[in-house]
Design a protein around this motif. Structure first.
Motif, PDB file in Angstrom:
ATOM      1  N   GLN A 107      78.021 -57.476  47.838  1.00 42.87           N
ATOM      2  CA  GLN A 107      77.715 -58.737  47.176  1.00 42.87           C
ATOM      3  C   GLN A 107      77.445 -58.554  45.694  1.00 42.87           C
ATOM      4  OE1 GLN A 107      74.446 -60.219  49.508  1.00 42.87           O
ATOM      5  NE2 GLN A 107      75.803 -61.246  51.006  1.00 42.87           N
ATOM      6  N   ASN A 108      76.846 -57.404  45.360  1.00 47.16           N
ATOM      7  CA  ASN A 108      76.514 -57.118  43.953  1.00 47.16           C
ATOM      8  C   ASN A 108      77.658 -56.411  43.228  1.00 47.16           C
ATOM      9  OD1 ASN A 108      73.985 -58.258  44.281  1.00 47.16           O
ATOM     10  ND2 ASN A 108      73.033 -56.304  44.851  1.00 47.16           N
ATOM     11  N   GLY A 109      78.739 -56.165  43.958  1.00 45.31           N
ATOM     12  CA  GLY A 109      79.877 -55.497  43.342  1.00 45.31           C
ATOM     13  C   GLY A 109      79.632 -54.049  43.003  1.00 45.31           C
ATOM     14  N   ASN A 110      78.686 -53.465  43.705  1.00 43.67           N
ATOM     15  CA  ASN A 110      78.341 -52.057  43.454  1.00 43.67           C
ATOM     16  C   ASN A 110      79.254 -51.155  44.272  1.00 43.67           C
ATOM     17  OD1 ASN A 110      77.093 -49.714  42.693  1.00 43.67           O
ATOM     18  ND2 ASN A 110      75.293 -50.019  44.013  1.00 43.67           N
ATOM     19  N   THR A 139      73.954 -51.572  57.614  1.00 37.63           N
ATOM     20  CA  THR A 139      74.901 -52.689  57.438  1.00 37.63           C
ATOM     21  C   THR A 139      74.425 -53.651  56.354  1.00 37.63           C
ATOM     22  OG1 THR A 139      75.523 -52.525  59.769  1.00 37.63           O
ATOM     23  CG2 THR A 139      76.086 -54.563  58.628  1.00 37.63           C
ATOM     24  N   GLN A 140      73.139 -53.958  56.383  1.00 37.24           N
ATOM     25  CA  GLN A 140      72.582 -54.868  55.378  1.00 37.24           C
ATOM     26  C   GLN A 140      72.668 -54.272  53.977  1.00 37.24           C
ATOM     27  OE1 GLN A 140      68.660 -55.560  56.956  1.00 37.24           O
ATOM     28  NE2 GLN A 140      69.324 -57.343  58.179  1.00 37.24           N
ATOM     29  N   LEU A 141      72.411 -52.967  53.904  1.00 29.31           N
ATOM     30  CA  LEU A 141      72.469 -52.303  52.594  1.00 29.31           C
ATOM     31  C   LEU A 141      73.890 -52.331  52.039  1.00 29.31           C
ATOM     32  CD1 LEU A 141      71.029 -50.672  50.400  1.00 29.31           C
ATOM     33  CD2 LEU A 141      71.466 -48.609  51.743  1.00 29.31           C
ATOM     34  N   ARG A 142      74.869 -52.055  52.895  1.00 26.50           N
ATOM     35  CA  ARG A 142      76.258 -52.072  52.444  1.00 26.50           C
ATOM     36  C   ARG A 142      76.697 -53.491  52.040  1.00 26.50           C
ATOM     37  NH1 ARG A 142      78.120 -48.482  57.589  1.00 26.50           N
ATOM     38  NH2 ARG A 142      76.665 -46.772  57.154  1.00 26.50           N
TER      39      ARG A 142
END
Length: 406
Positions: A199-202, A191-194
Motif C-alpha cells: 500500500q505504501n509502495g515500499n 500478511t498484514q505487514l506485506r
C-alpha cells in the motif's frame, strides 16, 4: 414355592420295624427320609445333611436319645434342628420332662396317634420350608443389594470418567486453540505487514533475499500447522484402528540423516548443537513415513526441553534389532512423570513453557508398537533424557492397522 423346597427328615430307632412304620407315616412329596439305627449313625448323617426335623427313639442301646439330643444341641451345625422324642415307656418314668429339658419340641408316646404324628410333622416341615423360603428371599435381596452397590459404583466411576473426559476435552480444546493460533498469528502478521508495504509502495521490502526469508518463515509456520493437524488426525486414526502400517525396505541411517538435515535450522534456532553417531547398513522393513514421524517427535522434544544443550542422535543395530537413541541434556523427567508421558495430552514437563498438544509421545509409542517394537526412556531430573526406539530388523508378516490402547 414352598412345596418345591426339598425337606429332609431323620428317624432314629434301633428297631427296623419302627423305622419302616414311622417312615410310612411321615413320607410325602418333596420329603426325603433318612434312617439311623443308632446314635452314632445318626451323628454321621446329621453332619452330612441339613434336616428339618429329627425324630429320636429314647431307649436305644449305646447312645440313647437323650444323649444324642445333648450332642446335637452342643454342635453348631445341628443345634437348631427340632427334635421330637418317641418312647414306649410309661409316663411314670417322667421321660417327657427330661426330653423337654434336652431341648425337644415334642414328646410322643407309643403306640403313636397316626393323625397327631402326621399333623406335627407337617407343621415342622412347613416351618422349615418357610424358613428356607425366607432365607432364599434374604439371599436374593442381599444379592440384589450387592448388584445395586456394584452398579452404583460403576455409575460413580463412569461419572468420574465423564468428568475427566470433559475436563480433558476442555483442556485439549484450549491447547489446540492456543497452538493453532501461534503459527496462524505469525502468518497473519506477515500478511498484514506485506500488505502495508504494498500500500505504501515500499517495494524494497520484496527483494529476492527478503522474499526468501519470508518464504522460509511462511513455510515453517505452515509446516507447524500441518503437524498439529496431522497429530489430531493420527489420534483419531489410532482410536478407530485405522492407523495402518505399510512396511517397505528402509535404510534407517539414511532416514534419520534426512530428518536431521531437515531440522538443522530449527536445532540452531533452539540453541542446540547436534552430535551424530549413525551406523550404515541398518536396513529393515518399516513404514518410512511413520518412522520418520517418530524421529521428528523425539527430536522436537529434545529441542524443546534440551535447555540449549547438545542433542545426540545415535542409530545402530544389535541382535537383529535396530536402535534409535535421541538424548538431550535438558531438564529431565521425574519418575512420577515418566509413568504418564506416553498418555494422550501429557506434556514431558508440565511446568515447562514448551509448545505442543501433548500428543507426540502418545503417537510415537503407538507407531512403534505397530511395528512390534518398543520405546524406552532413561531420565533423571536435571540430567536430561534419552528416548530409545527398538525395532525388529526382520520383515513383518503383516501390516494390520493398530488401535489405541484403552
Amino acid at each position: 414355592m414352598l412345596s418345591k423346597i426339598e425337606t429332609k427328615l431323620l428317624i432314629v430307632d434301633d428297631t427296623p420295624e419302627n423305622l419302616v412304620a414311622l417312615d410310612a407315616l411321615i413320607r410325602g412329596k418333596d420329603r426325603i427320609i433318612y434312617h439311623a439305627s443308632s446314635g452314632e449313625e445318626a451323628l454321621g448323617l446329621l453332619l452330612q445333611h441339613e434336616f428339618a426335623l429329627a425324630i429320636l427313639d429314647v431307649q436305644m442301646p449305646g447312645m440313647n436319645g437323650f444323649e444324642l439330643a445333648e450332642l446335637m444341641r452342643g454342635t453348631e451345625k445341628t443345634k437348631n434342628i427340632p427334635i421330637v422324642f418317641v418312647s414306649a415307656a410309661g409316663r411314670e418314668l417322667n421321660y417327657a420332662f427330661k426330653g423337654y429339658e434336652t431341648g425337644a419340641v415334642d414328646f410322643l408316646q407309643k403306640p403313636l396317634d397316626v393323625q397327631a404324628v402326621m399333623s406335627k410333622v407337617a407343621v415342622f416341615v412347613d416351618l422349615y420350608r418357610q424358613r428356607q423360603a425366607i432365607k432364599i428371599q434374604v439371599q436374593a435381596l442381599e444379592q440384589s443389594r450387592r448388584e445395586q452397590e456394584a452398579l452404583l459404583s460403576e455409575l460413580r466411576c463412569a461419572q468420574e470418567e465423564l468428568k475427566l473426559a470433559v475436563r480433558m476435552r476442555d483442556d485439549f480444546m484450549s491447547i489446540v486453540s492456543h497452538e493453532l493460533r501461534t503459527p496462524l498469528n505469525g502468518l497473519i502478521l506477515e500478511t498484514q505487514l506485506r500488505k502495508l508495504h504494498l500500500q505504501n509502495g515500499n517495494l524494497q521490502a520484496f527483494t529476492p533475499e527478503r522474499l526468501e526469508i519470508m518464504t522460509t518463515r511462511d513455510e515453517r509456520q505452515i509446516n507447524s500447522l500441518i503437524r498439529l493437524i496431522e497429530d489430531i488426525l493420527d489420534v483419531s486414526r489410532i482410536r478407530t484402528g485405522k492407523l495402518s502400517i505399510r512396511p517397505a525396505e528402509v535404510d534407517l541411517g539414511v532416514l534419520v540423516e534426512h530428518v536431521l538435515d531437515s531440522y538443522s535450522a530449527q536445532l540452531a534456532e533452539a540453541g542446540c548443537t547436534l552430535e551424530r553417531d549413525i551406523s550404515e547398513g541398518v536396513v529393515g522393513y518399516w513404514d518410512a513415513f511413520r518412522i520418520e514421524q517418530v524421529v521428528i517427535n523425539l527430536l522436537t522434544n529434545a529441542m524443546r526441553y534440551g535447555a540449549k544443550q547438545p542433542v545426540a542422535v545415535r542409530v545402530f543395530a544389535d541382535n537383529d534389532q535396530a536402535h534409535v537413541q535421541v538424548r538431550d541434556n535438558g531438564v529431565g523427567i521425574s519418575v512420577e512423570d515418566q509413568a504418564r508421558i506416553f498418555e494422550q495430552f501429557e506434556r514431558v514437563n508440565a511446568n515447562h513453557s514448551a509448545q505442543g498438544l501433548g500428543l507426540g509421545l502418545f503417537i510415537t509409542e503407538q507407531i512403534v508398537t505397530a511395528h512390534n517394537g518398543t520405546i524406552k526412556l532413561h531420565s533423571e531430573l536435571g540430567a536430561g533424557s534419552t528416548f530409545e526406539v527398538i525395532l525388529p530388523l526382520k520383515q513383518a508378516e503383516s501390516s494390520e492397522p493398530v488401535a489405541a490402547a484403552q
